[in-house]
Design a protein around this motif. Structure first.
Motif, PDB file in Angstrom:
ATOM      1  N   GLN A   1      -5.199   1.559 -10.870  1.00 56.19           N
ATOM      2  CA  GLN A   1      -5.714   2.831 -10.380  1.00 56.19           C
ATOM      3  C   GLN A   1      -4.702   3.310  -9.340  1.00 56.19           C
ATOM      4  O   GLN A   1      -4.443   2.597  -8.365  1.00 56.19           O
ATOM      5  CB  GLN A   1      -7.101   2.662  -9.729  1.00 56.19           C
ATOM      6  CG  GLN A   1      -8.203   2.283 -10.708  1.00 56.19           C
ATOM      7  CD  GLN A   1      -8.214   0.822 -11.093  1.00 56.19           C
ATOM      8  OE1 GLN A   1      -8.072  -0.059 -10.256  1.00 56.19           O
ATOM      9  NE2 GLN A   1      -8.370   0.537 -12.373  1.00 56.19           N
ATOM     10  N   TYR A   2      -4.138   4.486  -9.541  1.00 59.56           N
ATOM     11  CA  TYR A   2      -3.052   4.916  -8.662  1.00 59.56           C
ATOM     12  C   TYR A   2      -2.956   6.435  -8.616  1.00 59.56           C
ATOM     13  O   TYR A   2      -3.632   7.139  -9.354  1.00 59.56           O
ATOM     14  CB  TYR A   2      -1.716   4.296  -9.107  1.00 59.56           C
ATOM     15  CG  TYR A   2      -1.334   4.608 -10.523  1.00 59.56           C
ATOM     16  CD1 TYR A   2      -0.506   5.678 -10.824  1.00 59.56           C
ATOM     17  CD2 TYR A   2      -1.807   3.829 -11.581  1.00 59.56           C
ATOM     18  CE1 TYR A   2      -0.159   5.969 -12.126  1.00 59.56           C
ATOM     19  CE2 TYR A   2      -1.455   4.118 -12.883  1.00 59.56           C
ATOM     20  CZ  TYR A   2      -0.629   5.187 -13.151  1.00 59.56           C
ATOM     21  OH  TYR A   2      -0.303   5.473 -14.448  1.00 59.56           O
ATOM     22  N   MET A   3      -2.075   6.931  -7.733  1.00 58.97           N
ATOM     23  CA  MET A   3      -1.829   8.371  -7.547  1.00 58.97           C
ATOM     24  C   MET A   3      -3.121   9.105  -7.201  1.00 58.97           C
ATOM     25  O   MET A   3      -3.420  10.163  -7.741  1.00 58.97           O
ATOM     26  CB  MET A   3      -1.169   8.983  -8.786  1.00 58.97           C
ATOM     27  CG  MET A   3       0.084   8.282  -9.242  1.00 58.97           C
ATOM     28  SD  MET A   3       1.494   8.529  -8.179  1.00 58.97           S
ATOM     29  CE  MET A   3       2.006  10.140  -8.654  1.00 58.97           C
TER      30      MET A   3
ATOM     31  N   ILE B   1      -8.147   9.062   4.575  1.00 60.43           N
ATOM     32  CA  ILE B   1      -6.868   8.735   3.961  1.00 60.43           C
ATOM     33  C   ILE B   1      -7.150   7.881   2.725  1.00 60.43           C
ATOM     34  O   ILE B   1      -7.942   6.938   2.785  1.00 60.43           O
ATOM     35  CB  ILE B   1      -5.963   7.974   4.946  1.00 60.43           C
ATOM     36  CG1 ILE B   1      -5.744   8.819   6.208  1.00 60.43           C
ATOM     37  CG2 ILE B   1      -4.637   7.596   4.289  1.00 60.43           C
ATOM     38  CD1 ILE B   1      -5.177   8.063   7.373  1.00 60.43           C
ATOM     39  N   VAL B   2      -6.539   8.223   1.595  1.00 60.65           N
ATOM     40  CA  VAL B   2      -6.661   7.433   0.364  1.00 60.65           C
ATOM     41  C   VAL B   2      -5.268   6.969  -0.042  1.00 60.65           C
ATOM     42  O   VAL B   2      -4.278   7.630   0.249  1.00 60.65           O
ATOM     43  CB  VAL B   2      -7.339   8.228  -0.784  1.00 60.65           C
ATOM     44  CG1 VAL B   2      -8.739   8.650  -0.399  1.00 60.65           C
ATOM     45  CG2 VAL B   2      -6.519   9.431  -1.198  1.00 60.65           C
ATOM     46  N   TRP B   3      -5.194   5.837  -0.724  1.00 61.71           N
ATOM     47  CA  TRP B   3      -3.902   5.303  -1.140  1.00 61.71           C
ATOM     48  C   TRP B   3      -4.069   4.331  -2.303  1.00 61.71           C
ATOM     49  O   TRP B   3      -5.171   3.904  -2.617  1.00 61.71           O
ATOM     50  CB  TRP B   3      -3.195   4.614   0.028  1.00 61.71           C
ATOM     51  CG  TRP B   3      -3.863   3.375   0.530  1.00 61.71           C
ATOM     52  CD1 TRP B   3      -3.653   2.094   0.116  1.00 61.71           C
ATOM     53  CD2 TRP B   3      -4.883   3.288   1.549  1.00 61.71           C
ATOM     54  NE1 TRP B   3      -4.471   1.221   0.802  1.00 61.71           N
ATOM     55  CE2 TRP B   3      -5.225   1.933   1.692  1.00 61.71           C
ATOM     56  CE3 TRP B   3      -5.537   4.232   2.344  1.00 61.71           C
ATOM     57  CZ2 TRP B   3      -6.189   1.498   2.596  1.00 61.71           C
ATOM     58  CZ3 TRP B   3      -6.493   3.789   3.243  1.00 61.71           C
ATOM     59  CH2 TRP B   3      -6.813   2.449   3.370  1.00 61.71           C
TER      60      TRP B   3
ATOM     61  N   GLN C   1       0.883  -1.162   0.000  1.00 61.35           N
ATOM     62  CA  GLN C   1       0.000   0.000   0.000  1.00 61.35           C
ATOM     63  C   GLN C   1       0.925   1.216   0.000  1.00 61.35           C
ATOM     64  O   GLN C   1       1.845   1.286   0.820  1.00 61.35           O
ATOM     65  CB  GLN C   1      -0.892   0.025   1.253  1.00 61.35           C
ATOM     66  CG  GLN C   1      -1.920  -1.092   1.309  1.00 61.35           C
ATOM     67  CD  GLN C   1      -1.370  -2.393   1.856  1.00 61.35           C
ATOM     68  OE1 GLN C   1      -0.717  -2.411   2.876  1.00 61.35           O
ATOM     69  NE2 GLN C   1      -1.621  -3.482   1.152  1.00 61.35           N
ATOM     70  N   TYR C   2       0.703   2.141  -0.921  1.00 60.63           N
ATOM     71  CA  TYR C   2       1.616   3.278  -1.014  1.00 60.63           C
ATOM     72  C   TYR C   2       0.883   4.536  -1.483  1.00 60.63           C
ATOM     73  O   TYR C   2      -0.283   4.505  -1.819  1.00 60.63           O
ATOM     74  CB  TYR C   2       2.801   2.959  -1.931  1.00 60.63           C
ATOM     75  CG  TYR C   2       2.543   3.222  -3.400  1.00 60.63           C
ATOM     76  CD1 TYR C   2       3.217   4.245  -4.049  1.00 60.63           C
ATOM     77  CD2 TYR C   2       1.622   2.475  -4.120  1.00 60.63           C
ATOM     78  CE1 TYR C   2       2.975   4.500  -5.397  1.00 60.63           C
ATOM     79  CE2 TYR C   2       1.382   2.721  -5.453  1.00 60.63           C
ATOM     80  CZ  TYR C   2       2.065   3.743  -6.084  1.00 60.63           C
ATOM     81  OH  TYR C   2       1.818   3.999  -7.403  1.00 60.63           O
ATOM     82  N   TYR C   3       1.608   5.639  -1.511  1.00 64.76           N
ATOM     83  CA  TYR C   3       1.150   6.948  -1.960  1.00 64.76           C
ATOM     84  C   TYR C   3      -0.085   7.407  -1.176  1.00 64.76           C
ATOM     85  O   TYR C   3      -1.112   7.750  -1.763  1.00 64.76           O
ATOM     86  CB  TYR C   3       0.876   6.928  -3.475  1.00 64.76           C
ATOM     87  CG  TYR C   3       0.850   8.303  -4.101  1.00 64.76           C
ATOM     88  CD1 TYR C   3       2.035   8.975  -4.374  1.00 64.76           C
ATOM     89  CD2 TYR C   3      -0.339   8.931  -4.406  1.00 64.76           C
ATOM     90  CE1 TYR C   3       2.024  10.228  -4.952  1.00 64.76           C
ATOM     91  CE2 TYR C   3      -0.357  10.192  -4.980  1.00 64.76           C
ATOM     92  CZ  TYR C   3       0.818  10.834  -5.251  1.00 64.76           C
ATOM     93  OH  TYR C   3       0.805  12.087  -5.817  1.00 64.76           O
ATOM     94  N   PRO C   4      -0.007   7.418   0.168  1.00 65.25           N
ATOM     95  CA  PRO C   4      -1.165   7.881   0.936  1.00 65.25           C
ATOM     96  C   PRO C   4      -1.340   9.391   0.846  1.00 65.25           C
ATOM     97  O   PRO C   4      -0.367  10.141   0.759  1.00 65.25           O
ATOM     98  CB  PRO C   4      -0.814   7.463   2.360  1.00 65.25           C
ATOM     99  CG  PRO C   4       0.682   7.470   2.396  1.00 65.25           C
ATOM    100  CD  PRO C   4       1.109   7.025   1.013  1.00 65.25           C
ATOM    101  N   ARG C   5      -2.591   9.804   0.852  1.00 60.26           N
ATOM    102  CA  ARG C   5      -2.962  11.215   0.896  1.00 60.26           C
ATOM    103  C   ARG C   5      -4.024  11.363   1.978  1.00 60.26           C
ATOM    104  O   ARG C   5      -4.892  10.494   2.116  1.00 60.26           O
ATOM    105  CB  ARG C   5      -3.515  11.704  -0.449  1.00 60.26           C
ATOM    106  CG  ARG C   5      -2.474  11.684  -1.556  1.00 60.26           C
ATOM    107  CD  ARG C   5      -1.394  12.714  -1.221  1.00 60.26           C
ATOM    108  NE  ARG C   5      -0.440  12.896  -2.273  1.00 60.26           N
ATOM    109  CZ  ARG C   5       0.790  12.395  -2.264  1.00 60.26           C
ATOM    110  NH1 ARG C   5       1.183  11.629  -1.279  1.00 60.26           N
ATOM    111  NH2 ARG C   5       1.629  12.645  -3.230  1.00 60.26           N
TER     112      ARG C   5
END
Length: 194
Positions: free
Chosen positions: A93-95, A54-56, A39-43
């Motif tokens: 689906q990313y970023m 929080i989304v990732w 799991q990466y790139y959390p916002r």
């Protein structure tokens, strides 16, 4: 991402700090997602109710998908264990980026490869973790021009505005699209060149 369990994959943890920098939740933060794989790139955005959303990007199903979790000001997670799925369609689906919807939920946008190129899709998730706009996400931009630097902001009067760069004209331009609270794209399909 956080690889504290040394399994070679990253997880998502969160911590709340007060104005002096003191941690308010458990030592080393609370787990937001410790699902299998990365799991990466959390916002993170405020839920405007003393908590956060929080989304990732999440690889638990063998492709990158978007997940989200709502956490209270006391550090309690409110949605599904390891996060509520926002979009798990074919392709990656990313970023993902997000902004509060002003009602305990969020508008979420991401880069999506379901059509074989980089598109932009969006979803609204409510304060209970339910997807508001039906079973499919809303297409923000379907031009095969690999958008980048996607950002989202709340729109006065409700909804959200999405902005990004793409090179559909052979060079980089900024495009915007407005999303209404019901998921309707307010401006031209694929955005307006500004």
């Amino acid at each position: 991402g956080d690889d504290r369990d040394s399994d070679g994959y990253y997880d998502i943890y969160a911590q709340r700090v007060d104005g002096t920098g003191a941690a308010l939740w458990q030592e080393n933060g609370i787990p937001i997602s410790t699902a299998d794989y990365t799991q990466y790139y959390p916002r993170i955005v405020s839920d405007e109710a003393d908590g956060a959303i929080i989304v990732w990007s999440d690889y638990r199903k063998g492709q990158y998908d978007v997940y989200a979790q709502r956490v209270t000001g006391d550090g309690d997670t409110l949605w599904a264990a390891n996060g509520a799925p926002v979009d798990t369609s074919q392709g990656d689906q990313y970023m993902a980026e997000a902004v509060s919807d002003g009602a305990g939920g969020a508008y979420i946008v991401w880069t999506d490869t379901r059509n074989g190129n980089g598109d932009i899709f969006a979803r609204r998730i409510d304060g209970s973790g339910n997807l508001v706009w039906g079973p499919d996400p809303v297409a923000v931009c379907l031009v095969a021009a690999w958008p980048y630097d996607i950002c989202i902001a709340a729109s006065p009067g409700g909804g959200a505005c999405v902005a990004w760069y793409d090179e559909r004209e052979g060079y980089s331009n900024v495009y915007v699209q407005k999303l209404e609270p019901d998921g309707y794209s307010y401006w031209l399909p694929d955005g307006i060149n500004i």
